[in-house]
Design an enzyme around this catalytic site. Sequence first.
Site, PDB file in Angstrom:
ATOM      1  N   HIS A 229      39.004  50.326  43.182  1.00  0.00           N
ATOM      2  CA  HIS A 229      39.951  49.730  44.126  1.00  0.00           C
ATOM      3  C   HIS A 229      41.179  50.613  44.366  1.00  0.00           C
ATOM      4  CE1 HIS A 229      41.962  47.980  40.426  1.00  0.00           C
ATOM      5  NE2 HIS A 229      43.032  48.276  41.136  1.00  0.00           N
TER       6      HIS A 229
ATOM      7  N   ASP B  55      34.009  48.463  39.370  1.00  0.00           N
ATOM      8  CA  ASP B  55      35.355  48.937  39.704  1.00  0.00           C
ATOM      9  C   ASP B  55      35.654  50.289  39.069  1.00  0.00           C
ATOM     10  OD1 ASP B  55      37.755  48.783  41.071  1.00  0.00           O
ATOM     11  OD2 ASP B  55      38.806  47.741  39.461  1.00  0.00           O
TER      12      ASP B  55
ATOM     13  N   SER C 197      46.471  50.493  37.277  1.00  0.00           N
ATOM     14  CA  SER C 197      45.028  50.497  37.520  1.00  0.00           C
ATOM     15  C   SER C 197      44.464  51.906  37.441  1.00  0.00           C
ATOM     16  CB  SER C 197      44.728  49.907  38.902  1.00  0.00           C
ATOM     17  OG  SER C 197      45.059  48.548  38.949  1.00  0.00           O
TER      18      SER C 197
END
Length: 449
Positions: free
Chosen positions: A98, A128, A203
Amino acid sequence: MSSAPEPAQAQLPAVAPQQGALPSLAPMLKQTMPAVVNISVTMSAQGPANSPFGPFMDDPMFRRFFGIPDQQPEREAQSIGSGVIVDAANGYVITNNHVVDKADTIKVRLNDDREFDAELIGKDPDTDIAVLKIKADDLVALPMADSEQLQVGDFVVAIGSPFGLRQTVTSGIVSGLSRQTGISEGGYEDFIQTDASINPGNSGGALVNLRGELVGIPSNILSRSGGNIGIGFAIPTNLAKNVMNQLIEHGSVQRGRIGVTGQNLTPELAKAFDLESTRGALVTQVLPDSPADKAGLKAEDIITAINGKSVRDFSELRNQVGLLRVGDTVELAVIRSGKKQTVKVKIGASEEVVATGQALSPRLEGAEFGPPSDAARQAGIEKGAMIKSIDPRSPAARTGLREGDIIIAVNRRAVADVADLQARLKEAGDGELLLHVRRGPGALFLLIQ
């Protein structure tokens, strides 16, 4: 009487204080932080940067009702995240899908402020995970630990760029293991839960143990406000490494399958099957000619373990099977009619995306089609052509189609699979298309002229 030695992870040679010095994580972090990088991406986006209509702008019917043109002016959007160098010789960097999804350009900035253009090697939305490659000298890589050895209560440190603040370090413990949040619908989840602060920008960064070894890739949080409340999730390195190797080798991930649908055991079902526990996956259907069918699995079997590793519920069964290598033979522990037995199954390949919209019709350009997902099949939708991905700026998106839609008919003729969809579109030629679409629990018609 001598006491047993402490586990290796509890010993901290990298952070042991010198005589008179205070305990500190600084020596370990000096070795690990150069391997954690800042990732910035640019992407094209349509519409004004701060539209008052928010997500409704993505709905073509909404735009038409208010007379808003379908083709919105493009603008450049930016996103910032983190990554981890895991192979210094080849310049491989792991991050989250993402972080780089739909990126036009990707730049990686190192701890020493050098910046490089990154090549996207591959990405896997279901876990992911994405892999980048940079060409640079004197890189530092983090060793990847065996995440199966993690225990609840182990100390961990998160390193990343929350809110764009580069090289930020937070600490905590492993709060839980094998977490499934449902955040990524249809994805493969086996998260490490931690209270080490994870915020936007973390992230794709690093979750390390006190030896400075990579144990997880921070991915998302649970929060009502969008900020950290002590419930963060990281992708374990064993899962990330498996996906990374496949992306490097093939450019995509080949999912394993055995060909069963099933459900979780409730206390009522456990009682009906005369079981003492609700742990396990109840098989409700064995697909014909599937690996499970050939191995002799049957409906009403309860699968309790794969290769000796216990299975908590059907979601965990799906996760474990989906991450196995195609062609591997696994041993399933099964309860059948109250008796324990083992069944050996050869892992088959999941059906991959088999057609692009552009190959099917110019009006569907920008979409990728494949068979219904496992989640859709469990919901009873076994036929149709599912949109696996769609470019929001494409002709397919402007028709009103969305990722996850399943086309079940074209011009009132049923569509069983992608080959059927191709045949129906060929029959229609340049004429109008009336698409019957399943979307989540409902359905709708879309007319394309």
